[in-house]
Design a protein around this motif. Sequence first.
Motif, PDB file in Angstrom:
ATOM      1  N   LEU A  91       0.850  -1.190   0.000  1.00 28.31           N
ATOM      2  CA  LEU A  91       0.000   0.000   0.000  1.00 28.31           C
ATOM      3  C   LEU A  91       0.886   1.241   0.000  1.00 28.31           C
ATOM      4  N   LYS A  92       0.645   2.132  -0.962  1.00 29.96           N
ATOM      5  CA  LYS A  92       1.470   3.321  -1.120  1.00 29.96           C
ATOM      6  C   LYS A  92       0.585   4.561  -1.196  1.00 29.96           C
ATOM      7  N   ILE A  93       1.054   5.653  -0.616  1.00 23.46           N
ATOM      8  CA  ILE A  93       0.343   6.930  -0.712  1.00 23.46           C
ATOM      9  C   ILE A  93       0.900   7.691  -1.914  1.00 23.46           C
ATOM     10  N   ALA A  94       0.014   8.088  -2.826  1.00 23.85           N
ATOM     11  CA  ALA A  94       0.467   8.710  -4.073  1.00 23.85           C
ATOM     12  C   ALA A  94      -0.641   9.563  -4.671  1.00 23.85           C
ATOM     13  N   ASP A  95      -0.296  10.283  -5.747  1.00 23.55           N
ATOM     14  CA  ASP A  95      -1.296  11.099  -6.436  1.00 23.55           C
ATOM     15  C   ASP A  95      -1.613  10.500  -7.805  1.00 23.55           C
ATOM     16  N   TRP A  96      -2.476  11.188  -8.565  1.00 23.94           N
ATOM     17  CA  TRP A  96      -2.902  10.653  -9.862  1.00 23.94           C
ATOM     18  C   TRP A  96      -1.764  10.648 -10.883  1.00 23.94           C
ATOM     19  N   ARG A  97      -0.799  11.535 -10.714  1.00 18.44           N
ATOM     20  CA  ARG A  97       0.351  11.541 -11.623  1.00 18.44           C
ATOM     21  C   ARG A  97       1.136  10.240 -11.517  1.00 18.44           C
ATOM     22  N   TYR A  98       1.166   9.696 -10.326  1.00 17.87           N
ATOM     23  CA  TYR A  98       1.823   8.394 -10.133  1.00 17.87           C
ATOM     24  C   TYR A  98       1.095   7.319 -10.930  1.00 17.87           C
ATOM     25  N   VAL A  99      -0.237   7.382 -10.921  1.00 17.18           N
ATOM     26  CA  VAL A  99      -1.037   6.428 -11.696  1.00 17.18           C
ATOM     27  C   VAL A  99      -0.743   6.574 -13.185  1.00 17.18           C
ATOM     28  N   GLU A 100      -0.670   7.807 -13.657  1.00 19.90           N
ATOM     29  CA  GLU A 100      -0.393   8.050 -15.079  1.00 19.90           C
ATOM     30  C   GLU A 100       0.975   7.509 -15.481  1.00 19.90           C
ATOM     31  N   GLN A 101       1.958   7.663 -14.598  1.00 20.32           N
ATOM     32  CA  GLN A 101       3.288   7.132 -14.898  1.00 20.32           C
ATOM     33  C   GLN A 101       3.272   5.611 -14.916  1.00 20.32           C
ATOM     34  N   LEU A 102       2.514   5.037 -13.999  1.00 20.99           N
ATOM     35  CA  LEU A 102       2.392   3.580 -13.940  1.00 20.99           C
ATOM     36  C   LEU A 102       1.777   3.045 -15.233  1.00 20.99           C
ATOM     37  N   ILE A 103       0.758   3.744 -15.736  1.00 22.24           N
ATOM     38  CA  ILE A 103       0.106   3.328 -16.989  1.00 22.24           C
ATOM     39  C   ILE A 103       1.113   3.358 -18.141  1.00 22.24           C
ATOM     40  N   THR A 104       1.922   4.407 -18.179  1.00 16.88           N
ATOM     41  CA  THR A 104       2.956   4.524 -19.212  1.00 16.88           C
ATOM     42  C   THR A 104       3.965   3.382 -19.104  1.00 16.88           C
ATOM     43  N   ASP A 105       4.364   3.078 -17.887  1.00 17.09           N
ATOM     44  CA  ASP A 105       5.352   2.023 -17.665  1.00 17.09           C
ATOM     45  C   ASP A 105       4.818   0.629 -17.984  1.00 17.09           C
ATOM     46  N   GLN A 106       3.504   0.471 -17.962  1.00 11.30           N
ATOM     47  CA  GLN A 106       2.898  -0.846 -18.186  1.00 11.30           C
ATOM     48  C   GLN A 106       2.354  -1.018 -19.602  1.00 11.30           C
ATOM     49  N   GLN A 107       2.812  -0.229 -20.533  1.00  9.14           N
ATOM     50  CA  GLN A 107       2.348  -0.396 -21.922  1.00  9.14           C
ATOM     51  C   GLN A 107       2.680  -1.814 -22.399  1.00  9.14           C
ATOM     52  N   GLY A 108       1.717  -2.367 -23.109  1.00  9.68           N
ATOM     53  CA  GLY A 108       1.820  -3.776 -23.480  1.00  9.68           C
ATOM     54  C   GLY A 108       0.868  -4.625 -22.654  1.00  9.68           C
TER      55      GLY A 108
END
Length: 212
Positions: free
Chosen positions: A57-74
């Motif tokens: 469990l991590k505390i983060a903002d929506w920008r973190y989610v957007e970066q995660l989406i970019t990193d998980q392409q594929g």
Amino acid sequence: MKFKLRQTFTIFFQKKRILLPLIGATLLILCAGCESDRSASPGTDSVSSVPGEKPSLKIADWRYVEQLITDQQGKIVVVDLWSTSCPPCLREFPDLVSLQNQFPKKVVCVSFNCDYFGGKNYPPEYYREPVEKFLTKHKAFMTNLISNVPAEELFPTLDLAAMPATYVYDRQGKLAKRFDNERREYGKEGYTYQRDVIPFVKSLLRTDPLKQ
């Protein structure tokens, strides 16, 4: 009298020699039963009691989610916005976990908790314990986040009125569909994972050219 007294003691010790092994055997059986009861205690949680088995469990903002989406392409990325005070969110959460378990290599599920409302005495960390308890209960071994931006500030930036909401991103990292019920298109009860989200994800897996 002396004979009777000696006879009484003799009988006593003879009985004692017979009883001691029986008492010892009884105690061994009782001890074994106690050990068995402790190992099978119904209050033991196999997830939380095993080191390393608690969901992250991590505390983060929506920008973190957007970066995660970019990193998980594929991979297909499913982001679920939820709160412990949102009954439909809690009702559907087990099916989010089920989706992750069904496609562990092709789908990345993200639970984005929005309990934090910006109260001065209730920082994001305040919600860690109840959220972690809920995640552990449902064995939610996925990417779990607590928003560090108050919901009333976050939602306008997403053009979102309320939870529950589920964002599904395709393998190129583009938003394929957002599930919510702002227009009542899913009826009074709203969308469900079984009827709406999971079939949509499966359709992406079938049609997306980057199948694995």
